[in-house]
Design an enzyme around this catalytic site. Structure first.
Site, short mmCIF file in Angstrom:
data_model
loop_
_atom_site.label_atom_id
_atom_site.label_comp_id
_atom_site.label_asym_id
_atom_site.label_seq_id
_atom_site.Cartn_x
_atom_site.Cartn_y
_atom_site.Cartn_z
N SER A 1 47.30 35.35 40.04
CA SER A 1 47.25 36.80 40.46
C SER A 1 47.23 38.30 39.43
CB SER A 1 48.73 37.37 41.45
OG SER A 1 49.49 37.06 39.62
N ASP A 2 46.74 39.82 39.53
CA ASP A 2 46.61 41.05 39.19
C ASP A 2 47.42 41.76 39.54
OD1 ASP A 2 45.50 42.12 36.51
OD2 ASP A 2 44.31 42.96 37.74
N GLN A 3 47.56 42.60 38.90
CA GLN A 3 48.49 43.81 38.85
C GLN A 3 48.30 45.40 38.32
OE1 GLN A 3 52.87 44.84 38.16
NE2 GLN A 3 52.83 44.93 40.22
N SER B 1 47.04 41.62 43.59
CA SER B 1 46.48 41.08 44.70
C SER B 1 46.68 39.33 44.23
CB SER B 1 44.72 41.15 45.13
OG SER B 1 44.34 41.95 45.69
#
Length: 218
Positions: free
Chosen positions: A99-101, A136
């Site tokens: 994920s990444d934010q 995501s």
């Protein structure tokens, strides 16, 4: 057993029944201790968890749209983590999640602050205001190679973030490693937290649990 764990076991039953061997294994493709802690607290009794850092250059991936940016980085992390696992000599986990934010304020993307002064400026801008976080996720079933993806957005509102609070927050150093330069679990920020729209504390920390469950059972 808590209600959330019972619900999770029921929801995950099709995945759990795919084999009669040891519990289903999940590799968390992240170096973040916060993401690991959130996932472990919710699913540690159900899944066998491990962690692998992607070690990619996130700054090399750029997109003006925060949802597109975080998805592109999450996909790149997946490729890096799967490549690491394939050469580790260890059994491949059943699932991998990456994920990444990022945060946005006034429509401008904010990643991790590049200096303490920038961190202070970020925090001052949240005084009696809000910050949006966009995360995501990519979940891969390693048996089939299939990926499922999703993105979640929430908004965190704060009250009076004083200058004294900002100095203490920056001195602790944690927010220098957080998208948008804030950590909702920080004792000072938490004391002036007003509400989270479209999510919970774990959503702001980068793991929106309803979306995570949905992706894992697809």
């Amino acid at each position: 057993v808590t209600v959330s764990v019972l619900y999770w076991r029921l929801l995950l039953q099709p995945v759990l029944s795919m084999a009669s061997r040891a519990p289903v294994s999940l590799c968390i493709g992240s170096s973040s201790p916060h993401r690991r802690a959130v996932i472990e607290a919710e699913f540690g009794a159900t899944l066998r968890l491990s962690q692998c850092s992607p070690d990619i250059d996130e700054k090399a991936i750029r997109d003006p749209d925060p949802a597109a940016l975080t998805m592109a980085i999450a996909r790149a992390k997946m490729a890096a983590v799967v490549a690491k696992l394939a050469t580790s000599g260890e059994p491949m986990p059943d699932f991998v999640v990456t994920s990444d934010q990022v945060a946005t304020h006034g429509g401008v993307i904010r990643e991790k602050p590049e200096s303490e002064e920038e961190n202070r400026a970020f925090l001052r801008s949240y005084r009696h205001g809000s910050v949006v976080t966009i995360a995501s996720f990519v979940v891969r079933n390693t048996a089939t190679g299939a990926d499922v993806e999703g993105t979640h957005e929430c908004e965190t509102f704060f009250g009076e973030v004083t200058d004294a609070m900002i100095e203490r927050i920056v001195a602790r150093g944690v927010t220098m490693w957080c998208a948008g330069g804030f950590a909702i679990e920080d004792e000072d920020l938490n004391s002036v937290l007003v509400r989270v729209r479209n999510g919970t504390v774990s959503s702001v920390q980068g793991v929106h649990l309803p979306l995570f469950r949905e992706l894992l059972v697809k």
